[in-house]
Design an enzyme around this catalytic site. Structure first.
Site, mmCIF file in Angstrom:
data_model
loop_
_atom_site.group_PDB
_atom_site.id
_atom_site.type_symbol
_atom_site.label_atom_id
_atom_site.label_comp_id
_atom_site.label_asym_id
_atom_site.label_seq_id
_atom_site.Cartn_x
_atom_site.Cartn_y
_atom_site.Cartn_z
ATOM 1 N N ASN A 131 -63.903 -68.937 -22.845
ATOM 2 C CA ASN A 131 -64.549 -70.451 -23.421
ATOM 3 C C ASN A 131 -62.989 -71.371 -24.098
ATOM 4 O OD1 ASN A 131 -66.171 -72.545 -23.709
ATOM 5 N ND2 ASN A 131 -67.638 -71.411 -24.466
ATOM 6 N N TRP A 132 -62.689 -72.272 -23.567
ATOM 7 C CA TRP A 132 -62.132 -72.728 -24.292
ATOM 8 C C TRP A 132 -62.751 -73.838 -25.412
ATOM 9 C CZ3 TRP A 132 -56.798 -74.461 -20.920
ATOM 10 C CH2 TRP A 132 -55.661 -73.360 -20.940
ATOM 11 N N LYS A 133 -64.249 -73.727 -25.108
ATOM 12 C CA LYS A 133 -64.805 -75.339 -25.828
ATOM 13 C C LYS A 133 -64.223 -76.337 -26.081
ATOM 14 C CE LYS A 133 -66.842 -71.236 -27.934
ATOM 15 N NZ LYS A 133 -67.651 -70.428 -29.493
ATOM 16 N N HIS A 160 -74.783 -72.655 -22.977
ATOM 17 C CA HIS A 160 -74.370 -72.504 -24.500
ATOM 18 C C HIS A 160 -74.752 -72.157 -25.640
ATOM 19 C CE1 HIS A 160 -71.150 -71.083 -27.355
ATOM 20 N NE2 HIS A 160 -70.329 -70.707 -26.604
ATOM 21 N N GLU A 202 -73.871 -73.400 -28.515
ATOM 22 C CA GLU A 202 -73.261 -74.466 -28.644
ATOM 23 C C GLU A 202 -73.857 -75.949 -28.036
ATOM 24 O OE1 GLU A 202 -68.706 -73.420 -28.482
ATOM 25 O OE2 GLU A 202 -69.910 -72.198 -30.457
ATOM 26 N N GLU A 253 -74.355 -63.180 -26.080
ATOM 27 C CA GLU A 253 -73.985 -63.900 -27.387
ATOM 28 C C GLU A 253 -74.421 -64.056 -28.391
ATOM 29 O OE1 GLU A 253 -70.179 -65.735 -26.049
ATOM 30 O OE2 GLU A 253 -71.567 -66.973 -25.787
ATOM 31 N N GLY A 300 -67.849 -66.292 -32.696
ATOM 32 C CA GLY A 300 -66.588 -66.727 -34.116
ATOM 33 C C GLY A 300 -66.738 -66.409 -35.597
ATOM 34 N N SER A 329 -66.803 -62.820 -30.908
ATOM 35 C CA SER A 329 -65.949 -62.099 -31.543
ATOM 36 C C SER A 329 -65.272 -60.667 -30.210
ATOM 37 C CB SER A 329 -66.199 -61.817 -32.834
ATOM 38 O OG SER A 329 -66.166 -63.111 -33.721
ATOM 39 N N GLY A 342 -63.827 -66.883 -26.436
ATOM 40 C CA GLY A 342 -63.477 -68.285 -26.937
ATOM 41 C C GLY A 342 -62.142 -68.084 -27.915
ATOM 42 N N GLY A 343 -62.257 -67.434 -29.296
ATOM 43 C CA GLY A 343 -61.174 -68.238 -29.893
ATOM 44 C C GLY A 343 -59.596 -67.156 -28.933
#
Ligand code: PGA
Length: 245
Positions: free
Chosen positions: A5-7, A92, A94, A160, A166, A204, A225-226
């Site tokens: 997930n590159w956001k 998600h 976010e 999640e 993150g 993470s 993600g990251g």
């Protein structure tokens, strides 16, 4: 199943570099379903890379809107299907926190795509809820969106914890495993046709901790993600999942 997930990250130059780094580190095997969800405006760029030649790699979307029409800035389910997206992330944290998405909207989105493509529904508790031992109650409430929906194998849940996204903090692999078992049981008892979904862990995940998660029975993969913004790191995590590294 391993999903990137590159956001809201990336640009055209990054896509080239990412693809080269990924392809020079990924050990090819058809074992895992691999998904990449770039910002929607870059879906077509990714479809044009060499990545798209690998059968196991699937391009998807980070979200869809509840409908098409007069909804400025939105992207509809029809549009992502038009681009041959093989999955969409929905709900998600976010989206829930920054865009105030509620359970009823999330349910509408699931109804739009669940029968047409893979739906990755994200759920998770906040740190406060975790500290107050409300995790299972919160997840059960978030899972109400699948109530009375007839689901085929296209529903995937991503657990999640909001406090793990993150931050570098994660629950223990054993804790996650227990929660995943709980999630599978809840979905099985509430969906219309006793669906038993894959459950991914997200929050993470990196190349150093991935193996400890993948060893657990009910952890069916990861939403990343990251660490997915680096093609080499993302490839390494997949290699660990596939047991090729
Ligand atoms: P992270 O994000 O891997 O950077 O923690 C996971 C996610 O938000 O899906």
């Amino acid at each position: 199943m391993i999903i990137a997930n590159w956001k809201c990250n990336g640009n055209k130059a990054m896509i080239n570099e990412w693809t080269n780094n990924f392809l020079s580190n990924y050990i090819e095997t058809k074992k895992a379903f691999i998904g990449i969800a770039p910002p929607s405006i870059y879906i077509e760029s990714l479809l044009g890379t060499k990545l798209n030649k690998l059968e196991e790699i699937n391009i998807g979307s980070q979200d869809i809107d509840i409908s098409s029409g007069a909804r400025t800035g939105a992207i509809s389910s029809e549009m992502i299907l038009d681009f041959d997206c093989k999955f969409s992330i929905i709900g998600h944290s976010e989206r829930r926190q920054l865009f105030n998405e509620r359970n009823d909207e999330i349910k509408q989105k699931i109804l739009k795509i669940a029968k047409k493509t893979i739906t990755i529904l994200c759920i998770g508790e906040t740190l406060e809820e975790n500290k107050n031992e409300l995790t299972r109650d919160v997840l059960k409430k978030q899972l109400e969106v699948v109530k009375d929906i007839e689901l085929n194998n296209s529903l995937v849940i991503a657990y999640e914890p909001v406090w793990a996204i993150g931050t570098g903090n994660t629950p223990t692999p054993n804790n996650i495993n227990e929660i995943h078992k709980f999630i599978k049981d809840v979905v099985q008892s509430t969906s219309d046709n006793s669906a038993f979904p894959l459950v991914l862990y997200g929050g993470s995940v990196n190349q150093d901790n991935a193996e400890s998660f993948f060893k657990e029975k009910f952890i069916d993969g990861a939403l990343i993600g990251g660490a997915s913004l680096d093609g080499k790191k993302f490839a390494n995590i997949i290699n660990i999942f596939n047991g090729t590294k």
